[in-house]
Design an enzyme around this catalytic site. Structure first.
Site, PDB file in Angstrom:
ATOM      1  N   HIS A  26       0.825  -1.209   0.000  1.00 50.60           N
ATOM      2  CA  HIS A  26       0.000   0.000   0.000  1.00 50.60           C
ATOM      3  C   HIS A  26       0.859   1.258   0.000  1.00 50.60           C
ATOM      4  CE1 HIS A  26      -4.053  -1.800   1.087  1.00 50.60           C
ATOM      5  NE2 HIS A  26      -3.231  -2.829   1.116  1.00 50.60           N
ATOM      6  N   ASP A 127      -5.303   6.157   1.973  1.00 49.94           N
ATOM      7  CA  ASP A 127      -5.537   4.784   1.562  1.00 49.94           C
ATOM      8  C   ASP A 127      -6.971   4.393   1.845  1.00 49.94           C
ATOM      9  OD1 ASP A 127      -5.548   1.702   1.994  1.00 49.94           O
ATOM     10  OD2 ASP A 127      -3.622   2.081   1.043  1.00 49.94           O
TER      11      ASP A 127
END
Length: 570
Positions: A26, A127
């Site tokens: 990520h 995110d």
């Protein structure tokens, strides 16, 4: 792709606040996206905890401190996490909610930081796994939140369509992502254009959905690529020198399962046997074992005894971090046995290598279907987190994967060219990045151009539909509770009796044993009154207090939809 496009309002660079989820798969692509934002004239501040600061090193070395800054906060304590753990590389995927919950405890200090900043950010780029609280933070600060999704679009479109049956953490996170001002994917139109359209038409109901990938690493050159990870048993320079010594192009098999997957002892033995028996040259990246957070395999990542000695000279075993991007790009590497995580898949596509797919969890199965079945650039080897491949068959696949004649390899090289064209000037991802920068550059403090951030009517309708989906998912439990209450007060019995009497006496005119319907009506009326009174006493309760809901607020009309999880919790 590295354009120097200036922001709107020359002389004033727009300031973007970046909040990554602490997992290699990520944080690294989000770092690469930030590199593009910085090249195009924006300023960024990146939230990070101490043990994750190392992943920002390439970015910090490339850009001026006046343009990229770090906001370092201690990782909040969380009872369900092992002491000292700050990122997912040390944990199984089941701990994603715990990491996100822990970081959510930074809400108040982040709010205070923003309020005291002399030139605060005009937007948040976060995110998707943190969206349940970053979207709410952005709403309170009256700035937009843009959600970054490091998954393939196909999987996300599937997940968005199943919000009412997903675990509550993911339902909240993905609902908040849909509510965000925009969505950014590390993908490209030529690969997933159809699914991008589905997300725009069915879920967001707007066009602020950008596919800007495959994102290139933040530092060019193999030396820079080697700095992206952690410690390794073999120095990156030594790995590349070994590859240079391989004189036959596409003859090396690379085996790597990313930063999140560890193999059991039996799986390790099967892979080792296949590599040894195949006779191919190879590099095998073996991830360090995870923290002992729960009972499980104590034999994870164990290399069979004597294996390294038996394959010395034709194979390398790297324990810890491997410079995967640099390895895949090397001319000697022809195939990659992979879990088909999205970042690994994109790295393989950009390198033009043949993917040997062993999907294990999360979006891996969607990715394998896309690459193996639809584009024909991957070969299925095995599937499942605990499955054990047939070592004899796997050995044959290793040998075949080094052949230049395989049709999958030809298609992989073609897809590589398509991906590279997408990120070149004028390509689909290049243009999408231009539009993203244009959108970010339009933000002005607490306003977007002339208007404060507001959802369009279509967006509001879609958010209402999402709210209904969540409420509907709770309906079954509520219905069961009402049935139980009516049974306790005998309302259900009375209704069943009336239904039976009406049917019998209406359909059978010769029915002679007539029941006194007035007695039933009286009984029903009494039961209904008792039931209604019981329900009133049971269900009319004061609205429970909840720290995140403004005082006195009892319905969603008075707040934004980001408060849905708080109302449900209350």
């Amino acid at each position: 792709m590295e354009s120097q496009m200036a922001c709107e309002g020359k002389g004033v660079s727009k300031h973007i606040w970046v909040i990554p989820f602490p997992a290699c798969g990520h944080i690294l692509p989000l770092v690469d996206l930030n590199h593009q934002l910085l090249l195009r004239g924006l300023k960024v501040t990146i939230l990070v905890t101490p043990k994750n600061l190392c992943y920002l090193s390439p970015l910090l070395s490339l850009h001026s401190p006046s343009n990229v800054q770090t906001l370092v906060f201690p990782f909040p304590s969380q009872s369900s996490l092992p002491p000292g753990v700050e990122q997912m590389q040390d944990l199984p995927i089941s701990f994603v909610p715990d990491i996100a919950t822990a970081l959510g405890k930074l809400y108040d200090p982040l709010f205070q930081w923003f309020q005291s900043h002399p030139s605060p950010p005009v937007a948040i780029l976060s995110d998707t796994l943190l969206s349940s609280w970053t979207t709410k933070l952005a709403c309170h600060l009256n700035i937009p939140n843009i959600s970054f999704l490091p998954f393939n679009v196909r999987a996300v479109s599937s997940w968005f369509g199943k919000l009412n049956i997903m675990p509550s953490f993911y339902t909240e996170a993905y609902m908040a992502s849909i509510q965000s001002w925009g969505l950014v994917f590390n993908s490209f139109k030529e690969l997933e254009g159809e699914n991008l359209d589905i997300i725009k038409e069915k879920f967001t109901r707007h066009d602020r959905v950008w596919a800007v990938g495959p994102l290139l690493p933040a530092k060019a050159g193999d030396r820079g690529l080697n700095e992206r990870g952690g410690p390794s048993s073999i120095p990156p320079g030594q790995v590349m020198a070994w590859l240079d010594s391989c004189h036959v192009d596409k003859s090396v098999v690379y085996v790597g399962f990313g930063s999140q997957i560890t193999l059991t002892k039996r799986q390790m033995k099967a892979v080792a046997s296949a590599l040894e028996d195949s006779g191919v040259r190879f590099i095998w990246a073996v991830k360090d074992p995870m923290k002992r957070v729960q009972d499980g395999d104590d034999d994870q990542s164990m290399i069979p005894q004597g294996f390294e000695d038996r394959v010395a000279g034709r194979g390398l075993v790297i324990k810890g971090w491997a410079p995967q991007v640099a390895i895949l790009r090397h001319r000697a590497v022809g195939s990659n046995l992979s879990h088909c995580g999205w970042n690994s898949a994109l790295e393989g596509i950009l390198a033009g290598v043949l993917l040997l797919a062993w999907p294990m969890q999360a979006d891996h199965f969607h990715i394998t279907k896309l690459l193996a079945d639809e584009f024909g650039v991957a070969i299925r080897v095995c599937k499942g987190l605990r499955s054990i491949p047939d070592s004899v068959k796997l050995a044959r696949i290793f040998v075949d994967s080094t052949s230049m004649a395989r049709p999958e390899r030809v298609r992989a090289i073609k897809l590589q060219k398509t991906a590279l064209n997408a990120i070149r000037k004028g390509g689909s991802s290049y243009q999408a990045l231009d539009k993203l920068i244009e959108g970010l550059s339009s933000f002005n403090g607490n306003k977007i151009k002339e208007n404060k951030i507001r959802s369009s009517i279509a967006e509001q309708e879609r958010l209402h539909q999402l709210f209904i989906q969540v409420i509907t998912s709770l309906h079954g439990n509520i219905e069961d509770e009402f049935k139980s209450l009516f049974q306790e007060t005998q309302v259900a019995t009375a209704l069943d009796t009336v239904e039976q009497l009406v049917e019998e006496q209406h359909l059978n005119p010769l029915f002679s044993d007539k029941t006194n319907i007035m007695d039933v009506v009286h009984n029903l009326s009494t039961a209904k009154k008792a039931g209604i009174q019981y329900l009133i006493q049971t269900l009319v309760l004061p609205f429970p207090s909840h720290s995140s809901i403004p005082s006195g607020v009892e319905n969603m009309q008075e707040v934004t939809i980001s408060f849905v999880p708080d109302f449900a919790a209350a």
